[in-house]
Design a protein around this motif. Structure first.
Motif, mmCIF file in Angstrom:
data_model
loop_
_atom_site.group_PDB
_atom_site.id
_atom_site.type_symbol
_atom_site.label_atom_id
_atom_site.label_comp_id
_atom_site.label_asym_id
_atom_site.label_seq_id
_atom_site.Cartn_x
_atom_site.Cartn_y
_atom_site.Cartn_z
ATOM 1 N N HIS A 17 0.809 -1.209 0.000
ATOM 2 C CA HIS A 17 0.000 0.000 0.000
ATOM 3 C C HIS A 17 0.844 1.260 0.000
ATOM 4 O O HIS A 17 0.418 2.293 -0.497
ATOM 5 N N ALA A 63 -7.013 5.085 -1.121
ATOM 6 C CA ALA A 63 -6.657 4.651 0.227
ATOM 7 C C ALA A 63 -5.458 5.422 0.754
ATOM 8 O O ALA A 63 -5.408 5.797 1.924
ATOM 9 N N PHE A 80 -3.929 4.958 6.338
ATOM 10 C CA PHE A 80 -3.298 3.998 5.438
ATOM 11 C C PHE A 80 -1.905 4.444 5.009
ATOM 12 O O PHE A 80 -1.090 3.630 4.591
ATOM 13 N N GLN A 101 -5.327 -1.851 -1.010
ATOM 14 C CA GLN A 101 -6.767 -1.856 -1.232
ATOM 15 C C GLN A 101 -7.041 -1.885 -2.739
ATOM 16 O O GLN A 101 -6.164 -1.579 -3.557
ATOM 17 N N ASP A 102 -8.262 -2.261 -3.094
ATOM 18 C CA ASP A 102 -8.610 -2.317 -4.511
ATOM 19 C C ASP A 102 -9.885 -1.515 -4.759
ATOM 20 O O ASP A 102 -10.441 -0.891 -3.855
ATOM 21 N N TRP A 148 -12.908 -2.271 -2.648
ATOM 22 C CA TRP A 148 -12.903 -1.594 -1.334
ATOM 23 C C TRP A 148 -13.474 -0.184 -1.436
ATOM 24 O O TRP A 148 -14.286 0.229 -0.610
ATOM 25 N N GLN A 203 -17.279 1.765 0.264
ATOM 26 C CA GLN A 203 -17.299 2.863 1.227
ATOM 27 C C GLN A 203 -18.629 3.619 1.150
ATOM 28 O O GLN A 203 -19.300 3.643 0.117
#
Length: 357
Positions: A21, A46, A52, A61-62, A65, A69
């Motif tokens: 990340h 992210a 993060f 994250q992808d 994700w 939210q």
């Protein structure tokens, strides 16, 4: 070229987001518009969130994700992304920092574009864009990222990496004659409230076109001289004393209205002297626009700028004459009294603020 640039941005984003990340690079597209520079960045949504950011052990994250939210969290992502760029990206145009308003095109649709476009396994990339006014001169970008992320700037000319702590020049071009004139106008209307008050102080002595135009031209010729001296490097003074002197000149010219009934030679000499001071104030904005080693641009720029300044001054005088130049002597005398007092008081307040600030 534009599509190729965006493809490169997406490719870099993919390559730098799949392993961990903590990203290594952030890419942006730079395009020159008519009177602005358009900036567009592809950002890991992210990574824009503080919780993060900077954690190399955090799983990436992808897009799935991001889609999961809530709308409130999407709003927070926009807020944090804007804050991130405000802290890390410094845009300097002709020596002055510009704080652009960042836009988020992916959120302009309902639902947001990333909800319907893209594959769920892709990185959660969002676009952050800004339009920066640019009439000409020098356009610099400084990048200061706490975790060492490299900024990759893609333009029609090249691909330029900017490491954290570095400042680079993206554009360096002189304005056109029309842009010089417009810069001069804008330095009076709407940006030059101190110069407007100085011109109104001149007006309050006598509402007659001929002496008003002579005083305005005297002021312009005087500040033209110091503009040339400053551009040639013959004169250089700190900004704060100049700004204080400009504020005091406003008070002086207004207070003079109590001891004079007509425009005299001393009045013209006073205006000329203050014009030299105001010219140094103009120079702090104008000189950074002049390319070094180009004497032709020196004449071109100062002539156009002064045409714009003079046009702005004449517009202020015309508005003042149209508003109250036709008043009876009795009523205009009252205007001279209270108007001059108000201008003098404002100049003194500004001088104090600039001295302590």
């Amino acid at each position: 070229m534009k599509r190729a640039g965006h493809f490169l941005i997406l490719l870099v984003a993919l390559l730098t987001s799949v392993s961990a990340h903590q990203i290594a690079e952030l890419s942006g597209q730079v395009e020159m518009g008519k009177n602005q520079v358009q900036l567009s960045f592809m950002v890991d949504a992210a990574y824009s969130l503080p919780e993060f950011r900077g954690d190399e052990d955090a799983p990436p994250q992808d897009l799935a994700w991001l889609r999961q939210q809530s709308p409130a969290e999407w709003k927070r992502i926009q807020l944090e992304a804007g804050t991130y760029f405000s802290h890390c990206l410094k845009i300097v145009v002709n020596g002055h920092r510009i704080e652009p308003a960042y836009r988020f095109p992916d959120f302009d649709t309902d639902p947001p574009r990333f909800v319907t476009d893209g594959i769920a396994e892709m990185p959660p990339m969002i676009e952050v864009a800004a339009d920066v006014p640019f009439e000409g001169g020098r356009f610099d970008v400084a990048w200061d990222e706490p975790f060492g992320v490299v900024l990759i700037l893609v333009s029609d000319r090249d691909v330029q990496p900017v490491i954290s702590g570095q400042q680079v020049r993206l554009f360096d071009r002189p304005p056109s004659l029309w842009q010089w004139i417009r810069l001069g106008w804008q330095h009076i209307i709407p940006a030059g409230l101190d110069h407007i008050l100085f011109i109104l102080g001149i007006f309050l002595l006598t509402p007659s076109w001929k002496p008003l135009l002579k005083q305005s031209l005297t002021f312009t010729l005087a500040h033209s001289a110091t503009l040339v001296f400053a551009a040639l490097g013959w004169v250089h003074l700190p900004t704060q004393p100049i700004e204080i002197a400009i504020a005091l000149s406003i008070s002086w010219i207004a207070l003079e209205n109590f001891g004079r009934q007509r425009v005299t030679r001393v009045r013209y000499l006073t205006i000329a002297g203050f014009g030299l001071v105001h010219g140094l104030g103009f120079a702090s904005m104008l000189v950074p626009l002049l390319p070094p080693g180009r004497p032709d641009q020196l004449i071109y720029g100062i002539a156009g700028f002064n045409l714009g300044v003079e046009a702005g001054q004449v517009a202020v005088l015309a508005a003042a004459l149209a508003s109250c130049g036709w008043w009876t002597k009795f009523h205009f005398d009252h205007l001279r009294l209270w108007g001059s007092l108000a201008i003098a008081f404002t100049g003194i307040v500004w001088a104090i603020q600039r001295a302590v600030g």
